[in-house]
Design a protein around this motif. Sequence first.
Motif, short mmCIF file in Angstrom:
data_model
loop_
_atom_site.label_atom_id
_atom_site.label_comp_id
_atom_site.label_asym_id
_atom_site.label_seq_id
_atom_site.Cartn_x
_atom_site.Cartn_y
_atom_site.Cartn_z
N SER A 193 -26.45 15.55 14.68
CA SER A 193 -27.11 16.75 14.63
C SER A 193 -27.13 17.37 15.90
CB SER A 193 -28.58 16.20 14.21
OG SER A 193 -29.45 17.37 13.90
N GLY A 195 -27.63 21.06 18.74
CA GLY A 195 -28.67 21.87 18.96
C GLY A 195 -28.26 22.20 20.55
N THR A 203 -31.89 16.31 19.19
CA THR A 203 -30.58 16.23 18.42
C THR A 203 -29.92 14.81 18.32
OG1 THR A 203 -29.32 16.04 20.66
CG2 THR A 203 -29.80 18.38 19.78
N ASP A 205 -26.71 13.23 19.40
CA ASP A 205 -25.71 13.67 20.17
C ASP A 205 -24.31 12.85 19.75
OD1 ASP A 205 -23.58 14.45 21.83
OD2 ASP A 205 -24.82 14.40 23.61
#
Length: 402
Positions: A193, A195, A203, A205
């Motif tokens: 996810s 960001g 996030t 990562d």
Amino acid sequence: MNIHSNLLDSVPELVAIRRDLHAHPELGLEEVRTSELVARELESYGYKVTRGLARTGVVATLSNGTSRKSVGIRADMDALPILEETGLDYASRTPGLMHACGHDGHTTMLLGAARAIAERRAFDGTVHLIFQPAEENFGGARIMVEEGLFEKFPCDAVFALHNDPRSPFGQFALRDGPVCAAVDEARITVNGSGGHGAEPEATADPIVCGASIVMALQTIVSRNIHACDPTVVTVGSFHAGTASNIIPARAEMVVGIRSFDPKVRDELERRIRLIATAQAESYGMSTTVNHERFFDATVNHTAETDFVRELARRFAGPEKVTELQRPFMGSEDFAFMLKEKPGCYFFLGGSRGEGSDRPLHHPAYNFNDDLLPIGAAFWTELAEAYLNAGSADVPTTLSRVS
């Protein structure tokens, strides 16, 4: 070396053909010009030529005598997507493509043999000369087999060779059993996810997770596979992100896998999938793993390997024949032909001994033209010896050349 006198006379022509092929490389399944040149030469020698197997493949057939025995000899024709750096006057005229593996030499050696075999007619049976496309990337051997190669051109045995620029000139190297590895590829995508790079806690990562997968994959060979089973797991590609202040949504990696034993091959796939999935889950992410099997292991047959070994000793002398102590981790799609028919795949040394030899697939590699008469003469002898085995010896007109 025992070189047929007519073959020696044709060496300048063979060199010209080889260098013409080198100047006009073509990728797998695109060898249109190459296959047309090959077919035209073979027809001029009196062979029945079949075009179009595996799109650009060529098979030449010649029969003599009354025996129903048959033999197949294969040469590969394709080039590589490499920008040539040889500086030769016959260097590739197609930027980004190059004969960096010597297939131009393999093709020319078999053409030389085709001419000598046809001129001598010193065999009883049928010779099938197989000029195969797409060895490097697309499994041209597999395609030819699937399209009915051995139904259309029955062979009692098949043979192929590869030049080795790192081995002493004129040295034959072979072994019974596995000689080249199976090759597979796993494409792993880590779904995270993304960001802002300043707020990683918001996030998931995929780069960190992917790095963990890369490190965990290194334990497969050292901790899951028996030490006596040759295997390689290589993460050759890792792509993710575009800038330091952006955490991407996904990371992608490509894993190369080499093995010999089918059970080990299955275990490698299982462990790669398990590690990728479990590592991703530990970071709260998911993965997709696409695992593809390209080439099987190339496995020589005992009787045919013994035949090549003994023939090479007579042809070049015992001191020029060596046993491979271990198989190569590289792959070879001749494996698909050896799964269908007994045969042998071996290596012919081409080192110039000047300390300047470049390895295969190097942008400055160049096939050693001095190998052309040796390879052509050996293929001629192999075809005749195999087809005449068990029959009265056929008189030869070979001259001894050192």
